[in-house]
Design an enzyme around this catalytic site. Structure first.
Site, PDB file in Angstrom:
ATOM      1  N   SER A 179       0.824  -1.209   0.000  1.00 37.05           N
ATOM      2  CA  SER A 179       0.000   0.000   0.000  1.00 37.05           C
ATOM      3  C   SER A 179       0.860   1.262   0.000  1.00 37.05           C
ATOM      4  O   SER A 179       0.593   2.222  -0.741  1.00 37.05           O
ATOM      5  CB  SER A 179      -0.925   0.005   1.218  1.00 37.05           C
ATOM      6  OG  SER A 179      -1.841  -1.055   1.165  1.00 37.05           O
TER       7      SER A 179
ATOM      8  N   ARG B 160       1.469   4.307  -3.002  1.00 33.38           N
ATOM      9  CA  ARG B 160       1.213   5.713  -2.691  1.00 33.38           C
ATOM     10  C   ARG B 160       2.467   6.572  -2.799  1.00 33.38           C
ATOM     11  O   ARG B 160       2.388   7.748  -3.182  1.00 33.38           O
ATOM     12  CB  ARG B 160       0.568   5.811  -1.302  1.00 33.38           C
ATOM     13  CG  ARG B 160      -0.905   5.359  -1.338  1.00 33.38           C
ATOM     14  CD  ARG B 160      -1.433   4.958   0.028  1.00 33.38           C
ATOM     15  NE  ARG B 160      -2.865   4.618  -0.023  1.00 33.38           N
ATOM     16  CZ  ARG B 160      -3.342   3.459  -0.463  1.00 33.38           C
ATOM     17  NH1 ARG B 160      -2.519   2.519  -0.904  1.00 33.38           N
ATOM     18  NH2 ARG B 160      -4.650   3.244  -0.481  1.00 33.38           N
TER      19      ARG B 160
ATOM     20  N   GLY C  35      -5.981  -3.697  -8.643  1.00 33.29           N
ATOM     21  CA  GLY C  35      -7.158  -2.882  -8.376  1.00 33.29           C
ATOM     22  C   GLY C  35      -6.793  -1.559  -7.731  1.00 33.29           C
ATOM     23  O   GLY C  35      -7.440  -0.533  -7.978  1.00 33.29           O
TER      24      GLY C  35
ATOM     25  N   ARG D  59     -13.835  -6.998 -11.831  1.00 30.78           N
ATOM     26  CA  ARG D  59     -13.994  -6.448 -10.489  1.00 30.78           C
ATOM     27  C   ARG D  59     -14.729  -5.109 -10.562  1.00 30.78           C
ATOM     28  O   ARG D  59     -14.469  -4.295 -11.452  1.00 30.78           O
ATOM     29  CB  ARG D  59     -12.636  -6.299  -9.816  1.00 30.78           C
ATOM     30  CG  ARG D  59     -12.014  -7.664  -9.521  1.00 30.78           C
ATOM     31  CD  ARG D  59     -10.537  -7.585  -9.202  1.00 30.78           C
ATOM     32  NE  ARG D  59     -10.302  -6.893  -7.953  1.00 30.78           N
ATOM     33  CZ  ARG D  59      -9.081  -6.688  -7.448  1.00 30.78           C
ATOM     34  NH1 ARG D  59      -8.016  -7.113  -8.129  1.00 30.78           N
ATOM     35  NH2 ARG D  59      -8.915  -6.052  -6.313  1.00 30.78           N
TER      36      ARG D  59
ATOM     37  N   SER E 108     -13.721   1.496   2.522  1.00 33.82           N
ATOM     38  CA  SER E 108     -12.784   1.077   1.478  1.00 33.82           C
ATOM     39  C   SER E 108     -11.684   2.118   1.327  1.00 33.82           C
ATOM     40  O   SER E 108     -11.956   3.276   0.997  1.00 33.82           O
ATOM     41  CB  SER E 108     -13.506   0.908   0.135  1.00 33.82           C
ATOM     42  OG  SER E 108     -12.582   0.805  -0.928  1.00 33.82           O
TER      43      SER E 108
ATOM     44  N   ASP F 225      -7.397  -8.721   3.124  1.00 30.99           N
ATOM     45  CA  ASP F 225      -6.249  -9.464   2.586  1.00 30.99           C
ATOM     46  C   ASP F 225      -5.892 -10.667   3.451  1.00 30.99           C
ATOM     47  O   ASP F 225      -5.399 -11.682   2.946  1.00 30.99           O
ATOM     48  CB  ASP F 225      -5.036  -8.547   2.450  1.00 30.99           C
ATOM     49  CG  ASP F 225      -5.178  -7.572   1.299  1.00 30.99           C
ATOM     50  OD1 ASP F 225      -5.990  -7.830   0.388  1.00 30.99           O
ATOM     51  OD2 ASP F 225      -4.472  -6.545   1.301  1.00 30.99           O
TER      52      ASP F 225
ATOM     53  N   LYS G 114     -12.356  -9.844  -4.973  1.00 33.60           N
ATOM     54  CA  LYS G 114     -10.907  -9.675  -5.047  1.00 33.60           C
ATOM     55  C   LYS G 114     -10.384 -10.466  -6.249  1.00 33.60           C
ATOM     56  O   LYS G 114     -11.119 -10.732  -7.197  1.00 33.60           O
ATOM     57  CB  LYS G 114     -10.265 -10.114  -3.723  1.00 33.60           C
ATOM     58  CG  LYS G 114     -10.813  -9.390  -2.495  1.00 33.60           C
ATOM     59  CD  LYS G 114     -10.630  -7.888  -2.563  1.00 33.60           C
ATOM     60  CE  LYS G 114      -9.211  -7.454  -2.326  1.00 33.60           C
ATOM     61  NZ  LYS G 114      -9.054  -5.983  -2.290  1.00 33.60           N
TER      62      LYS G 114
ATOM     63  N   ARG H 225     -12.889 -14.979  -2.661  1.00 31.96           N
ATOM     64  CA  ARG H 225     -12.080 -15.564  -1.601  1.00 31.96           C
ATOM     65  C   ARG H 225     -12.888 -16.352  -0.579  1.00 31.96           C
ATOM     66  O   ARG H 225     -12.316 -17.119   0.199  1.00 31.96           O
ATOM     67  CB  ARG H 225     -11.228 -14.477  -0.921  1.00 31.96           C
ATOM     68  CG  ARG H 225     -10.082 -14.014  -1.803  1.00 31.96           C
ATOM     69  CD  ARG H 225      -9.229 -12.952  -1.153  1.00 31.96           C
ATOM     70  NE  ARG H 225      -8.141 -12.551  -2.063  1.00 31.96           N
ATOM     71  CZ  ARG H 225      -7.423 -11.447  -1.933  1.00 31.96           C
ATOM     72  NH1 ARG H 225      -7.667 -10.618  -0.940  1.00 31.96           N
ATOM     73  NH2 ARG H 225      -6.468 -11.160  -2.798  1.00 31.96           N
TER      74      ARG H 225
ATOM     75  N   ARG I 128      -3.129 -14.164  -2.365  1.00 38.38           N
ATOM     76  CA  ARG I 128      -3.474 -14.354  -0.951  1.00 38.38           C
ATOM     77  C   ARG I 128      -3.890 -15.801  -0.663  1.00 38.38           C
ATOM     78  O   ARG I 128      -3.590 -16.337   0.406  1.00 38.38           O
ATOM     79  CB  ARG I 128      -4.602 -13.398  -0.549  1.00 38.38           C
ATOM     80  CG  ARG I 128      -4.277 -11.924  -0.732  1.00 38.38           C
ATOM     81  CD  ARG I 128      -3.135 -11.461   0.126  1.00 38.38           C
ATOM     82  NE  ARG I 128      -2.835 -10.050  -0.071  1.00 38.38           N
ATOM     83  CZ  ARG I 128      -1.783  -9.419   0.422  1.00 38.38           C
ATOM     84  NH1 ARG I 128      -0.893 -10.080   1.152  1.00 38.38           N
ATOM     85  NH2 ARG I 128      -1.588  -8.137   0.194  1.00 38.38           N
TER      86      ARG I 128
END
Length: 431
Positions: A23, A27, A96, A127, A171, A319, A346, A350, A393
């Site tokens: 993440s 960024r 995503g 998705r 989210s 996750d 995802k 999942r 995952r």
């Protein structure tokens, strides 16, 4: 690629060099575009998803130079908030995060009318993007998706207005897309969500000089009046990747692990907190800060687990829930996970893929519309190989699950999305 796993012996492991946080890596690349002077980033995750973001920011005009110690010098475009208009679609591949964050960033401009097409692979194209497209459209964004709000996305950058938005879901990707769009809007963003999702974007904006007020799960962001402050970050280890080794400890009695240099953001270590609720032995040691993010070590020691009902803070667990499902499979009692419908959208569904593999390992489990129920027992060697379902995952969770009993896992190559050196680290447990 098939991974053959033997039942593991007790281990005591001190683990450095875990994958950098995914993440924060995404960024860092995006926020560098919004600075005036060069930024420096060490230990950027070079997994498939972040490489998609890296390629896109370079296309938009970010100059990237690598030093001998692998630190990246990120030099923004010479003219603030002026991005290159690409001559071909921007490929997010399976990421995503890339698609949703760039949809926000590129929708908004006070000075350009560039046209962008955001595309992805087959999985990403299935998705849902409506959760981002709809609020952006409320801001006046000229953004169009395929029927029923799936990628590809067509984006024509244009001036946007501010927005008062109460998100129906928690989210981080929705929140981040709106934050990025609002940096060039005419008016502020007032945003709220049912409960706090991952908060890396707002932490970064606060640290880099943006005018943002945080009262979680609400925030207010004023449009940028000047470039963000340049930064020098060394990305800490990803707690989601580190968690798989905590899971391994729970599956192999007599084991322990020290996970070094891990991001300790409270919205990211929820899975470790859930293990504690299941009576696992977990200890944290704060070591310092990276920007606005806390960093430290996590020590995990084996202990028998008990079942639990889990319905809170699931946005911070999407996750890790497949891995937690494996832990629940060896816990005493019946565990129930609810309020986690996001699991179905995802890289794979999942809920379905996690339970399919657990059933192969002899665990009684049941799907719910927004989660699952697992009756704890013991994991048994599967008669046929487990499947990754091309979901990193799922692959990581069930590579660890097989340490309890041995067996084979097909399609393990997909772990490169978030954990490029996984097999090297896995050998410490299964050599």
């Amino acid at each position: 690629m098939k991974l053959e796993v033997k039942p593991a012996k007790p281990f005591s492991l001190e683990l450095e060099g875990l994958p950098a946080d995914k993440s924060l890596s995404h960024r860092a690349l995006i926020f560098a575009l919004l600075c005036e002077k060069p930024c420096f980033v060490g230990n950027l995750l070079m997994g498939a998803d972040c490489l998609s973001t890296l390629k896109i920011v370079k296309t938009l005009g970010l100059k990237v130079q690598k030093s001998k110690d692998n630190t990246l010098k990120l030099t923004p475009p010479k003219k603030f908030l002026h991005f290159n208009e690409p001559t071909k679609p921007l490929n997010c591949n399976n990421s995503g995060t890339s698609m949703r964050l760039f949809s926000g960033l590129l929708s908004s401009s006070q000075c350009q009318q560039n046209h962008y097409i955001l595309v992805g692979d087959k999985s990403l194209s299935q998705r849902p993007m409506g959760r981002v497209v709809k609020p952006l459209a409320q801001m006046g964004a000229k953004i169009h998706a395929r029927v029923q709000n799936f990628a590809p996305l067509s984006v024509l950058s244009s001036p946007l207005k501010g927005l008062d938005y109460a998100s129906p879901i928690a989210s981080a990707q929705v929140k981040s897309a709106l934050l990025l769009a609002s940096l060039q809007a005419k008016d502020p963003l007032n945003f709220s969500e049912p409960h706090l999702s991952r908060d890396h974007s707002e932490r970064a904006l606060l640290a880099l000089g943006a005018s943002i007020k945080l009262t979680p799960p609400k925030l207010t962001l004023e449009p940028l009046q000047k470039p963000l402050e340049s930064f020098a970050w060394h990305i800490p280890a990803d707690p989601s990747s580190a968690f798989y080794f905590a899971l391994a400890v729970m599956l192999v009695p007599g084991s322990s692990v020290l996970l070094k240099g891990v991001l300790l953001n409270p919205t990211r270590i929820e899975a470790f907190k859930v293990l504690e609720q299941m009576e696992a032995s977990v200890r944290y040691e704060f070591k310092g800060q990276m920007g606005a993010e806390p960093v430290g070590d996590i020590y995990v020691k084996h202990s028998p687990l008990k079942a639990l009902n889990l319905s809170q803070n699931t946005a911070s667990l999407i996750d890790e829930l497949p891995a937690l499902a494996v832990a629940m499979a060896v816990a005493k009692g019946v565990s129930v996970v609810s309020n986690a419908k996001e699991l179905r959208f995802k890289e794979s569904d999942r809920i379905a893929t996690t339970l399919a593999n657990l059933e192969k390992m002899g665990i009684e489990c049941h799907a719910l519309e927004d989660g699952f129920k697992i009756i704890g027992g013991s994991l048994k060697r599967p008669k046929e190989p487990l499947e990754s379902f091309k979901d990193h995952r799922i692959a990581l969770s069930f590579a660890m699950a097989l340490l309890a009993c041995g067996g084979d896992l097909r399609g393990v190559e997909c772990v490169s999305v978030s954990y490029p050196n996984f097999l090297e680290h896995f050998r410490h447990l299964n050599s």
